[in-house]
Design a protein around this motif. Structure first.
Motif, PDB file in Angstrom:
ATOM      1  N   SER A 133       0.861  -1.071   0.041  1.00 57.77           N
ATOM      2  CA  SER A 133       0.043  -0.146   0.040  1.00 57.77           C
ATOM      3  C   SER A 133       0.676   1.237   0.191  1.00 57.77           C
ATOM      4  N   ILE A 134       1.961   1.276   0.016  1.00 53.17           N
ATOM      5  CA  ILE A 134       3.043   2.109   0.124  1.00 53.17           C
ATOM      6  C   ILE A 134       3.099   2.814  -1.100  1.00 53.17           C
ATOM      7  N   GLU A 135       3.016   4.272  -1.111  1.00 52.97           N
ATOM      8  CA  GLU A 135       3.166   4.756  -2.686  1.00 52.97           C
ATOM      9  C   GLU A 135       4.319   5.530  -2.923  1.00 52.97           C
ATOM     10  N   LEU A 136       5.147   5.620  -1.985  1.00 50.54           N
ATOM     11  CA  LEU A 136       6.570   6.337  -2.234  1.00 50.54           C
ATOM     12  C   LEU A 136       7.264   5.803  -1.167  1.00 50.54           C
ATOM     13  N   ALA A 137       8.303   5.221  -1.525  1.00 52.68           N
ATOM     14  CA  ALA A 137       9.455   4.837  -0.127  1.00 52.68           C
ATOM     15  C   ALA A 137      10.745   5.765  -0.320  1.00 52.68           C
ATOM     16  N   LEU A 138      11.125   6.317   0.684  1.00 53.69           N
ATOM     17  CA  LEU A 138      12.320   7.259   0.809  1.00 53.69           C
ATOM     18  C   LEU A 138      13.125   6.434   1.769  1.00 53.69           C
ATOM     19  N   ILE A 139      14.171   5.690   1.133  1.00 45.76           N
ATOM     20  CA  ILE A 139      15.212   4.966   1.637  1.00 45.76           C
ATOM     21  C   ILE A 139      16.513   5.618   2.131  1.00 45.76           C
ATOM     22  N   PRO A 140      17.025   5.354   3.412  1.00 40.97           N
ATOM     23  CA  PRO A 140      18.205   5.694   3.786  1.00 40.97           C
ATOM     24  C   PRO A 140      19.383   4.548   3.166  1.00 40.97           C
ATOM     25  N   GLY A 141      20.711   4.860   3.405  1.00 40.97           N
ATOM     26  CA  GLY A 141      21.797   3.809   3.146  1.00 40.97           C
ATOM     27  C   GLY A 141      23.103   4.329   3.653  1.00 40.97           C
ATOM     28  N   THR A 142      23.959   3.321   3.243  1.00 42.36           N
ATOM     29  CA  THR A 142      25.191   3.779   3.889  1.00 42.36           C
ATOM     30  C   THR A 142      25.959   4.268   2.551  1.00 42.36           C
ATOM     31  N   ALA A 143      25.581   4.033   1.311  1.00 37.33           N
ATOM     32  CA  ALA A 143      26.429   4.494   0.092  1.00 37.33           C
ATOM     33  C   ALA A 143      25.443   4.355  -1.052  1.00 37.33           C
ATOM     34  N   PHE A 144      25.627   5.014  -2.096  1.00 35.98           N
ATOM     35  CA  PHE A 144      24.826   4.804  -3.252  1.00 35.98           C
ATOM     36  C   PHE A 144      25.672   5.188  -4.606  1.00 35.98           C
ATOM     37  N   ALA A 145      25.145   4.980  -5.539  1.00 33.05           N
ATOM     38  CA  ALA A 145      25.972   5.010  -6.862  1.00 33.05           C
ATOM     39  C   ALA A 145      24.973   5.229  -8.017  1.00 33.05           C
ATOM     40  N   ARG A 146      24.997   6.114  -8.819  1.00 30.05           N
ATOM     41  CA  ARG A 146      24.034   6.254  -9.937  1.00 30.05           C
ATOM     42  C   ARG A 146      24.610   5.419 -10.988  1.00 30.05           C
ATOM     43  N   LEU A 147      23.615   4.740 -11.752  1.00 32.30           N
ATOM     44  CA  LEU A 147      23.969   3.859 -12.814  1.00 32.30           C
ATOM     45  C   LEU A 147      23.722   4.448 -14.177  1.00 32.30           C
ATOM     46  N   HIS A 148      24.288   3.960 -14.940  1.00 35.59           N
ATOM     47  CA  HIS A 148      24.180   4.443 -16.652  1.00 35.59           C
ATOM     48  C   HIS A 148      22.616   4.267 -17.042  1.00 35.59           C
ATOM     49  N   ASP A 149      22.027   3.373 -16.540  1.00 39.31           N
ATOM     50  CA  ASP A 149      20.587   3.138 -16.930  1.00 39.31           C
ATOM     51  C   ASP A 149      19.462   4.046 -16.231  1.00 39.31           C
ATOM     52  N   GLY A 150      20.052   4.953 -15.419  1.00 39.62           N
ATOM     53  CA  GLY A 150      19.041   5.725 -14.348  1.00 39.62           C
ATOM     54  C   GLY A 150      18.727   5.372 -13.347  1.00 39.62           C
ATOM     55  N   LYS A 151      19.103   4.008 -13.074  1.00 39.54           N
ATOM     56  CA  LYS A 151      18.791   3.555 -11.646  1.00 39.54           C
ATOM     57  C   LYS A 151      19.940   3.952 -10.636  1.00 39.54           C
ATOM     58  N   VAL A 152      19.897   3.380  -9.385  1.00 39.10           N
ATOM     59  CA  VAL A 152      20.623   4.020  -8.421  1.00 39.10           C
ATOM     60  C   VAL A 152      20.986   2.614  -7.477  1.00 39.10           C
ATOM     61  N   ALA A 153      22.162   2.442  -7.395  1.00 33.27           N
ATOM     62  CA  ALA A 153      22.676   1.242  -6.561  1.00 33.27           C
ATOM     63  C   ALA A 153      22.555   1.719  -5.307  1.00 33.27           C
ATOM     64  N   ARG A 154      22.401   0.664  -4.114  1.00 32.90           N
ATOM     65  CA  ARG A 154      22.507   0.997  -2.656  1.00 32.90           C
ATOM     66  C   ARG A 154      23.010  -0.011  -2.083  1.00 32.90           C
ATOM     67  N   MET A 155      23.713   0.516  -0.948  1.00 30.25           N
ATOM     68  CA  MET A 155      24.575  -0.376  -0.028  1.00 30.25           C
ATOM     69  C   MET A 155      23.856   0.004   1.189  1.00 30.25           C
TER      70      MET A 155
END
Length: 201
Positions: A133-155
């Motif tokens: 039922s969640i319509e938007l998730a705002l997620i914390p993380g230790t590290a992130f990296a932007r990918l070439h396809d527009g997605k975002v990697a998260r650790m």
């Protein structure tokens, strides 16, 4: 939402033969960066304001009624002011640690208590919320990296709580972090999920 199947660096480099060790090394380095970054209150305040402004300007935030957020710990973008600014206009949901899983419950500023590792969480009297039922998730993380396809990697921090939750969410997934947590590449494992966007300082 897209699952990463192959292990290794998401930048497209050859797979790391010891991904877990590389993650451990990065977490250690980021803890040191966190100490110096958080020592400057002005930078923390400026980046926090920038992050929430970015969130508020997205179409996803404008459309969403029920939003998954988090109660911050050291080194994460503070959330309480943002929660209170929009409380009553948006229905916020917070995670509660239950064993190895995250249970989702509605946010009520008058019904919070210290939970896992002292993190504030709903006290158990607020309604439980189904992940779908969640319509938007705002997620914390230790590290992130932007990918070439527009997605975002998260650790994450290594506990796997969000790794187990993310497959249950069917909404835009947005990473939230300070600028020092944005890296050029990240070591990833088969269970790691990519996010749809990133709002950073």
């Amino acid at each position: 939402m897209e699952k990463l199947i192959a292990e290794g660096f998401v930048s497209g480099q050859p797979a790391n033969t010891d991904t877990k060790a590389e993650k451990k090394r990065l977490r250690s380095e980021l803890r040191q960066l966190q100490s110096s970054f958080c020592a400057d209150a002005e930078i923390v305040a400026a980046e926090s304001e920038s992050v929430w402004k970015q969130v508020e300007e997205t179409e996803e935030f404008a459309r969403a009624g029920r939003i998954l957020l988090y109660m911050d710990i050291a080194g994460e973008v503070p959330t309480l002011d943002f929660l209170m600014r929009w409380h009553g206009r948006k229905r916020f949901v917070l995670p509660v640690v239950k064993g190895e899983l995250l249970e989702l419950r509605e946010f009520d500023p008058d019904r919070l208590r210290p939970g896992y590792k002292g993190i504030l969480e709903p006290d158990g009297t607020t309604p439980e919320v189904a992940p779908e039922s969640i319509e938007l998730a705002l997620i914390p993380g230790t590290a992130f990296a932007r990918l070439h396809d527009g997605k975002v990697a998260r650790m994450g921090r290594g506990g796997g709580f969000y790794d187990r939750l993310l497959p249950q969410l069917h909404c835009p997934l947005v990473g939230i972090c300070f600028s020092f947590r944005v890296l050029d590449k990240l070591p990833m494992e088969a269970h790691d999920f990519t996010l749809d966007a990133l709002c950073s300082g």
